[in-house]
Design a protein around this motif. Structure first.
Motif, PDB file in Angstrom:
ATOM      1  N   ILE A  55      -0.964   2.426  25.029  1.00  0.00           N
ATOM      2  CA  ILE A  55       0.022   2.873  26.025  1.00  0.00           C
ATOM      3  C   ILE A  55       0.004   4.387  26.136  1.00  0.00           C
ATOM      4  CG2 ILE A  55       2.505   3.051  26.497  1.00  0.00           C
ATOM      5  CD1 ILE A  55       2.753   0.199  25.304  1.00  0.00           C
ATOM      6  N   PHE A  56      -0.040   5.085  24.999  1.00  0.00           N
ATOM      7  CA  PHE A  56      -0.044   6.542  25.036  1.00  0.00           C
ATOM      8  C   PHE A  56      -1.331   7.086  25.650  1.00  0.00           C
ATOM      9  CE2 PHE A  56       3.282   7.627  21.542  1.00  0.00           C
ATOM     10  CZ  PHE A  56       4.276   7.146  22.372  1.00  0.00           C
ATOM     11  N   ILE A  57      -2.443   6.392  25.455  1.00  0.00           N
ATOM     12  CA  ILE A  57      -3.699   6.840  26.063  1.00  0.00           C
ATOM     13  C   ILE A  57      -3.618   6.704  27.583  1.00  0.00           C
ATOM     14  CG2 ILE A  57      -6.137   6.227  26.370  1.00  0.00           C
ATOM     15  CD1 ILE A  57      -6.186   5.572  23.350  1.00  0.00           C
ATOM     16  N   LYS A  58      -3.101   5.568  28.074  1.00  0.00           N
ATOM     17  CA  LYS A  58      -3.090   5.308  29.512  1.00  0.00           C
ATOM     18  C   LYS A  58      -1.908   5.942  30.239  1.00  0.00           C
ATOM     19  CE  LYS A  58      -5.757   1.123  29.081  1.00  0.00           C
ATOM     20  NZ  LYS A  58      -5.792  -0.325  29.176  1.00  0.00           N
ATOM     21  N   GLU A  59      -0.738   5.940  29.624  1.00  0.00           N
ATOM     22  CA  GLU A  59       0.484   6.385  30.290  1.00  0.00           C
ATOM     23  C   GLU A  59       1.047   7.685  29.729  1.00  0.00           C
ATOM     24  OE1 GLU A  59       1.694   4.682  32.882  1.00  0.00           O
ATOM     25  OE2 GLU A  59       0.219   3.089  32.679  1.00  0.00           O
ATOM     26  N   ARG A  61       0.278  10.910  29.781  1.00  0.00           N
ATOM     27  CA  ARG A  61       0.418  12.101  30.638  1.00  0.00           C
ATOM     28  C   ARG A  61       1.688  12.044  31.479  1.00  0.00           C
ATOM     29  NH1 ARG A  61      -2.702  15.452  28.228  1.00  0.00           N
ATOM     30  NH2 ARG A  61      -4.885  14.925  28.201  1.00  0.00           N
ATOM     31  N   ASN A  62       2.109  10.843  31.861  1.00  0.00           N
ATOM     32  CA  ASN A  62       3.336  10.699  32.650  1.00  0.00           C
ATOM     33  C   ASN A  62       4.579  10.918  31.808  1.00  0.00           C
ATOM     34  OD1 ASN A  62       1.668   9.952  34.775  1.00  0.00           O
ATOM     35  ND2 ASN A  62       1.821   7.782  34.269  1.00  0.00           N
ATOM     36  N   ILE A  63       4.457  10.758  30.497  1.00  0.00           N
ATOM     37  CA  ILE A  63       5.621  10.833  29.621  1.00  0.00           C
ATOM     38  C   ILE A  63       5.784  12.231  29.025  1.00  0.00           C
ATOM     39  CG2 ILE A  63       6.664   9.909  27.522  1.00  0.00           C
ATOM     40  CD1 ILE A  63       5.104   7.293  28.102  1.00  0.00           C
ATOM     41  N   TYR A  64       4.710  12.780  28.463  1.00  0.00           N
ATOM     42  CA  TYR A  64       4.848  14.022  27.704  1.00  0.00           C
ATOM     43  C   TYR A  64       3.864  15.112  28.123  1.00  0.00           C
ATOM     44  CZ  TYR A  64       1.324  11.399  25.077  1.00  0.00           C
ATOM     45  OH  TYR A  64       0.236  10.653  24.727  1.00  0.00           O
ATOM     46  N   SER A  65       3.363  15.090  29.291  1.00  0.00           N
ATOM     47  CA  SER A  65       2.481  16.095  29.912  1.00  0.00           C
ATOM     48  C   SER A  65       1.213  16.363  29.093  1.00  0.00           C
ATOM     49  CB  SER A  65       3.259  17.377  30.213  1.00  0.00           C
ATOM     50  OG  SER A  65       3.640  18.034  29.030  1.00  0.00           O
ATOM     51  N   ASN A  66       0.959  17.605  28.678  1.00  0.00           N
ATOM     52  CA  ASN A  66      -0.334  17.984  28.114  1.00  0.00           C
ATOM     53  C   ASN A  66      -0.429  17.934  26.596  1.00  0.00           C
ATOM     54  OD1 ASN A  66      -1.469  18.483  30.622  1.00  0.00           O
ATOM     55  ND2 ASN A  66      -0.666  20.553  30.683  1.00  0.00           N
ATOM     56  N   ILE A 102       9.679  11.625  24.646  1.00  0.00           N
ATOM     57  CA  ILE A 102       9.264  10.253  24.360  1.00  0.00           C
ATOM     58  C   ILE A 102      10.493   9.385  24.084  1.00  0.00           C
ATOM     59  CG2 ILE A 102       8.023   8.811  22.696  1.00  0.00           C
ATOM     60  CD1 ILE A 102       5.958  11.088  22.494  1.00  0.00           C
ATOM     61  N   THR A 103      11.458   9.922  23.349  1.00  0.00           N
ATOM     62  CA  THR A 103      12.680   9.174  23.052  1.00  0.00           C
ATOM     63  C   THR A 103      13.475   8.888  24.325  1.00  0.00           C
ATOM     64  OG1 THR A 103      12.768  10.190  20.864  1.00  0.00           O
ATOM     65  CG2 THR A 103      14.790   9.177  21.661  1.00  0.00           C
ATOM     66  N   GLU A 104      13.505   9.854  25.250  1.00  0.00           N
ATOM     67  CA  GLU A 104      14.202   9.643  26.518  1.00  0.00           C
ATOM     68  C   GLU A 104      13.534   8.541  27.342  1.00  0.00           C
ATOM     69  OE1 GLU A 104      14.233  13.491  28.302  1.00  0.00           O
ATOM     70  OE2 GLU A 104      15.859  14.213  27.026  1.00  0.00           O
ATOM     71  N   ASN A 105      12.243   8.373  27.203  1.00  0.00           N
ATOM     72  CA  ASN A 105      11.504   7.339  27.923  1.00  0.00           C
ATOM     73  C   ASN A 105      11.306   6.080  27.088  1.00  0.00           C
ATOM     74  OD1 ASN A 105      10.934   8.697  30.430  1.00  0.00           O
ATOM     75  ND2 ASN A 105       9.614  10.048  29.248  1.00  0.00           N
ATOM     76  N   GLU A 106      12.099   5.909  26.049  1.00  0.00           N
ATOM     77  CA  GLU A 106      11.952   4.775  25.125  1.00  0.00           C
ATOM     78  C   GLU A 106      12.077   3.435  25.841  1.00  0.00           C
ATOM     79  OE1 GLU A 106      13.564   1.541  22.748  1.00  0.00           O
ATOM     80  OE2 GLU A 106      14.907   2.860  23.870  1.00  0.00           O
ATOM     81  N   HIS A 107      12.954   3.350  26.819  1.00  0.00           N
ATOM     82  CA  HIS A 107      13.150   2.078  27.531  1.00  0.00           C
ATOM     83  C   HIS A 107      11.877   1.680  28.284  1.00  0.00           C
ATOM     84  CE1 HIS A 107      15.193  -1.178  29.555  1.00  0.00           C
ATOM     85  NE2 HIS A 107      14.775  -0.709  30.711  1.00  0.00           N
TER      86      HIS A 107
END
Length: 161
Positions: A55-59, A61-66, A102-107
């Motif tokens: 998930i972190f590999i694919k998504e 950049r949308n969650i935590y930028s660079n 990341i915690t804010e996007n936990e849901h």
């Protein structure tokens, strides 16, 4: 010189081997007694770690930028209701902000996780994210040990004690 002075110098000279031994002893002792529930915890934790990495590999950049984020460890509670995810963050100054994002996007992350593992577990666990700064501490200790100026021990003659 103290009784253990020579031994301490040898350990400092072989510092990398010393750190490896500490890590091996820690992991050996932590996994020595496994019950059936603990085995299930490890299986689910491993599944979540693999899936969260995808998930972190694919998504990511949308969650935590660079930032470059790796999952170092996942620990499950005994009832498998909470997964504690330990993250290492690189390539950014303020690491706590990345963990906060990341915690804010936990849901949303939990939803993505649920879509991928729903046929393998009964309940999708709640996620808790923590910053794992173990590697930073190792680098700090390594630089401290490198900065030590240790002179080689002089050979003593056999007659003196």
């Amino acid at each position: 010189m103290s009784r253990f002075g020579g031994q301490i110098k040898k350990l400092l000279e072989a510092k990398k081997l010393f750190f490896v031994k500490i890590v091996l002893i820690y992991y050996t002792n932590s996994n020595s007694q496994l019950t059936m529930s603990a085995i299930r915890q490890q299986q689910v934790a491993s599944l979540i770690k693999r899936t969260m990495s995808e998930i972190f590999i694919k998504e990511g950049r949308n969650i935590y930028s660079n930032a470059f984020v790796t999952i170092t460890q996942v620990r499950m509670t005994p009832d498998l209701s909470v997964a504690r995810v330990y993250l290492s963050v690189y390539n950014i100054k303020d690491k706590e902000d990345v963990v906060t994002m990341i915690t804010e996007n936990e849901h949303g992350i939990r939803r993505l996780l649920g879509n991928r593992i729903r046929n393998k577990v009964r309940h999708i666990p709640n996620l808790e994210f923590y910053l794992d700064d173990t590697l930073d501490e190792v680098y700090k200790m390594d630089s401290l040990l490198d900065s030590l100026d240790i002179q080689p021990e002089k050979e003593e003659e056999d007659g003196e004690e």
